[in-house]
Design a protein around this motif. Structure first.
Motif, mmCIF file in Angstrom:
data_model
loop_
_atom_site.group_PDB
_atom_site.id
_atom_site.type_symbol
_atom_site.label_atom_id
_atom_site.label_comp_id
_atom_site.label_asym_id
_atom_site.label_seq_id
_atom_site.Cartn_x
_atom_site.Cartn_y
_atom_site.Cartn_z
ATOM 1 N N LYS A 11 0.918 -1.187 -0.122
ATOM 2 C CA LYS A 11 -0.065 -0.069 -0.199
ATOM 3 C C LYS A 11 0.991 1.400 0.179
ATOM 4 N N HIS A 12 0.715 2.036 -0.910
ATOM 5 C CA HIS A 12 1.305 3.353 -1.062
ATOM 6 C C HIS A 12 0.519 4.676 -0.668
ATOM 7 N N GLU A 13 1.197 5.390 0.029
ATOM 8 C CA GLU A 13 0.339 6.354 0.433
ATOM 9 C C GLU A 13 -0.123 7.433 -0.600
ATOM 10 N N TRP A 14 0.545 7.625 -1.769
ATOM 11 C CA TRP A 14 0.080 8.384 -2.978
ATOM 12 C C TRP A 14 -0.610 7.767 -3.853
ATOM 13 N N ILE A 15 -0.951 6.398 -3.740
ATOM 14 C CA ILE A 15 -1.608 5.561 -4.970
ATOM 15 C C ILE A 15 -2.813 4.903 -4.259
ATOM 16 N N ASP A 16 -4.060 5.406 -4.826
ATOM 17 C CA ASP A 16 -5.244 5.187 -4.283
ATOM 18 C C ASP A 16 -5.781 3.713 -4.811
ATOM 19 N N ASP A 17 -6.529 2.947 -4.573
ATOM 20 C CA ASP A 17 -7.118 1.977 -5.201
ATOM 21 C C ASP A 17 -8.283 2.537 -5.954
ATOM 22 N N VAL A 18 -8.206 1.686 -7.023
ATOM 23 C CA VAL A 18 -9.369 2.230 -8.177
ATOM 24 C C VAL A 18 -10.013 0.954 -8.689
ATOM 25 N N GLU A 19 -11.311 0.922 -8.991
ATOM 26 C CA GLU A 19 -12.030 0.074 -9.538
ATOM 27 C C GLU A 19 -11.913 -0.229 -10.962
ATOM 28 N N ARG A 20 -11.335 0.888 -11.878
ATOM 29 C CA ARG A 20 -11.188 0.890 -13.224
ATOM 30 C C ARG A 20 -9.642 1.508 -13.571
ATOM 31 N N ASP A 21 -8.985 0.803 -14.259
ATOM 32 C CA ASP A 21 -7.383 1.326 -14.432
ATOM 33 C C ASP A 21 -7.261 1.138 -16.111
ATOM 34 N N PHE A 22 -7.133 2.315 -16.835
ATOM 35 C CA PHE A 22 -7.185 1.890 -18.163
ATOM 36 C C PHE A 22 -5.891 2.599 -18.721
ATOM 37 N N CYS A 23 -5.380 1.965 -20.056
ATOM 38 C CA CYS A 23 -4.240 2.492 -20.698
ATOM 39 C C CYS A 23 -4.371 2.768 -22.000
ATOM 40 N N VAL A 26 -4.234 14.882 -11.793
ATOM 41 C CA VAL A 26 -3.244 14.138 -12.330
ATOM 42 C C VAL A 26 -2.441 13.598 -10.918
ATOM 43 N N THR A 27 -2.646 12.318 -10.926
ATOM 44 C CA THR A 27 -2.030 11.751 -9.831
ATOM 45 C C THR A 27 -0.538 10.991 -9.980
ATOM 46 N N GLY A 28 -0.293 10.988 -11.318
ATOM 47 C CA GLY A 28 1.126 10.551 -11.491
ATOM 48 C C GLY A 28 1.611 10.809 -12.835
ATOM 49 N N THR A 29 2.883 11.090 -12.998
ATOM 50 C CA THR A 29 3.581 11.497 -14.130
ATOM 51 C C THR A 29 4.826 10.541 -14.627
ATOM 52 N N ASP A 30 5.738 11.116 -15.274
ATOM 53 C CA ASP A 30 6.880 10.357 -15.715
ATOM 54 C C ASP A 30 7.690 9.899 -14.556
ATOM 55 N N GLY A 31 7.578 10.596 -13.434
ATOM 56 C CA GLY A 31 8.564 10.573 -12.286
ATOM 57 C C GLY A 31 7.795 9.669 -11.090
ATOM 58 N N GLY A 32 6.520 9.008 -11.480
ATOM 59 C CA GLY A 32 5.786 8.305 -10.761
ATOM 60 C C GLY A 32 4.797 9.113 -9.961
ATOM 61 N N PRO A 33 4.016 8.714 -8.707
ATOM 62 C CA PRO A 33 2.956 9.102 -8.187
ATOM 63 C C PRO A 33 3.355 10.361 -7.672
ATOM 64 N N THR A 34 2.187 11.353 -8.058
ATOM 65 C CA THR A 34 2.436 12.833 -7.384
ATOM 66 C C THR A 34 2.066 12.989 -6.046
ATOM 67 N N PRO A 35 2.469 13.739 -4.946
ATOM 68 C CA PRO A 35 1.994 13.967 -3.761
ATOM 69 C C PRO A 35 0.626 14.608 -3.757
ATOM 70 N N PRO A 36 -0.200 14.108 -2.914
ATOM 71 C CA PRO A 36 -1.607 14.569 -2.911
ATOM 72 C C PRO A 36 -1.661 16.131 -2.935
ATOM 73 N N GLY A 37 -0.733 16.905 -1.990
ATOM 74 C CA GLY A 37 -0.785 18.151 -1.957
ATOM 75 C C GLY A 37 -0.672 18.900 -2.970
ATOM 76 N N SER A 38 0.026 18.305 -4.211
ATOM 77 C CA SER A 38 0.413 18.949 -5.327
ATOM 78 C C SER A 38 -0.849 18.951 -6.529
ATOM 79 N N ARG A 39 -1.779 18.413 -6.120
ATOM 80 C CA ARG A 39 -2.749 18.115 -7.088
ATOM 81 C C ARG A 39 -3.915 19.006 -7.185
ATOM 82 N N TRP A 40 -4.596 19.276 -8.241
ATOM 83 C CA TRP A 40 -5.694 19.968 -8.350
ATOM 84 C C TRP A 40 -6.825 19.676 -9.503
#
Length: 468
Positions: A193-205, A275-289
């Motif tokens: 479990k990663h504090e910056w990665i939430d569980d999701v029901e659908r995950d698309f690519c 935006v919860t992730g970029t090239d560098g990995g998951p984004t900190p929740p405080g940086s999101r809008w």
């Protein structure tokens, strides 16, 4: 060629890059081949660490085998045929029967071994875009390794060190090979479990790619830099793209990678996302809008998430207007306002199939059933419940339904809007439109000549000063 031919041919040409043991080369895993353009269901892990799998729109996830604790994959670089949309099949280069190649899914901390067999007519390599790995595994031909010769198999081996969304593509004659469709997705799931990665029901690519294929042709023009005529999600153009089908209330993640030659502002209707992730990995929740459009530059990945809390059929597309069109002539002059009366009949005496285009804009194109060369898509295609949609290219729909079952990715059909919730034609009285002052003068209206004049003040520059 069948799978046995692939295996025997690959085994005869096995060559390992530095650092890979001979034990690893004892036998190659069988390469799975996929030719169907349909969206495959999520591949649940049957060996290795568990994870919540992704769904690659109009694509699939590569199988693997466990070999002494190592997760082994086999990619085959080869010419492929890809149905861009019904009515058009392109001859591309890809991996394991498709372009893009299969999505690779692993877990953070997995040791991964990838066998890559070259069935192209020229040498190749694979770069694992965004991965942290040993320098000799980075895949730039000539810099990190010798290029993979025709008919040979190389091995890449490294540990998936961080969770996130990545890509793979050649770094050998990439101008040709990427223009021909050689690319794929890579997803590394978190081990714990990663504090910056939430569980999701659908995950698309979704992988953004583009082609320049002349009408009536089937092979991309590899020297095109910007003037492409096919803008695609996972090498599929609307109406050949499946919809994103989710359950009302689902938390949805969409991972988007861009391997075209320009940026793409990807826009979602009816919802806001972060935006919860970029090239560098998951984004900190405080940086999101909250946003409704994410601009994705060349070579970038963006991961967006939202709660699907609004039922309906919602557009999801690139917001560059020409990127939601299929093959179109870029040299067609603008004819809006030109009076064609009497001209069309005279032209048709010489060219019987001539059609009037652009006198009132291009919207009429979506209703026309004009003759097209074989293997050519209509510029605007696809029908909705209320008529032609008038879109192509990088366009699909998010379909949110309260009765969509968990794990069900099938198309629920068109949304039935509740009474009183759809735009309608006004049938009441219309107010008199406001006229421009110039029009009123023509109707005998006299301007007020006694109004005070405007005072104009002019400030001259001072010699030698810079306040100009």
């Amino acid at each position: 060629m069948n799978r046995r031919d692939f295996i025997s041919g690959a085994a005869l040409g096995a060559v390992a890059v530095a650092g890979v043991s001979k034990v690893a080369m004892a036998a190659l895993p069988e390469p799975a081949i996929m030719t169907s353009p349909d969206t495959a269901p999520p591949r649940m892990p049957d060996t290795g660490r568990p994870y919540n799998p992704v769904v690659t729109l109009n694509g699939w996830t590569a199988p693997w085998r466990m070999n002494d604790g190592v997760k082994e994959f086999h990619l085959v670089a080869e010419p492929v045929e890809r149905e861009i949309a019904p009515g058009m099949v392109a001859r591309l280069w890809g991996y394991n029967g498709q372009s893009p190649g299969p999505t690779i899914e692993v877990v953070e901390g997995d040791r991964v071994r990838l066998f890559v067999t070259n069935r192209l007519p020229e040498q190749t390599s694979i770069h694992w875009h965004g991965q942290r790995l040993p320098n000799g595994m980075d895949g730039v031909a000539g810099l990190n390794q010798k290029a993979i010769p025709v008919g040979k198999t190389f091995v890449y081996e490294f540990v998936a060190r961080r969770p996130g969304t990545f890509m793979y593509h050649p770094h050998a004659d990439e101008m040709v090979q990427m223009a021909m469709g050689m690319m794929g997705f890579w997803v590394t799931h978190p081990r714990q479990k990663h504090e910056w990665i939430d569980d999701v029901e659908r995950d698309f690519c979704l992988l953004l790619n583009a082609y320049d294929i002349d009408p009536g042709s089937v092979v991309p023009k590899i020297n095109t830099m910007l003037d492409f005529n096919l803008w695609t999600f996972n090498s599929r153009a609307f109406p050949g793209i499946d919809s994103l089908n989710v359950r009302l209330g689902d938390r949805v993640r969409i991972r988007v990678g861009n391997l075209t030659m320009t940026n793409h502002p990807i826009h979602l209707h009816g919802h806001e996302f972060a935006v919860t992730g970029t090239d560098g990995g998951p984004t900190p929740p405080g940086s999101r809008w909250q946003e409704v459009t994410a601009d994705i530059a060349v070579g970038q990945m963006r991961q967006v998430e939202f709660i699907a809390d609004a039922e309906g059929d919602w557009a999801f597309h690139c917001h560059k207007s020409h990127h939601t069109m299929n093959p179109m002539g870029h040299d067609v002059p603008t004819m809006i306002g030109v009076d064609h009366r009497g001209l069309v009949g005279r032209i048709q005496e010489l060219v019987p199939d001539y059609m009037l285009m652009g006198e009132r804009g291009m919207a009429d194109m979506k209703d026309m059933q004009m003759m097209l060369p074989e293997e050519t898509l209509a510029m605007m295609a696809g029908f909705g419940p209320h008529g032609p949609i008038g879109m192509g290219g990088m366009f699909t729909m998010l379909k949110v339904r309260r009765d969509q079952k968990p794990g069900d990715y099938s198309d629920p059909g068109w949304y039935q809007q509740p009474a009183g919730t759809q735009a309608y034609e006004w049938a009441g009285a219309m107010p008199e439109p406001q006229r421009f002052a110039a029009e009123r003068l023509h109707q005998g209206e006299v301007p007020d000549l006694n109004r005070p004049a405007l005072e104009m003040q002019v400030r001259k520059p001072i010699p030698g000063a810079h306040n100009h």
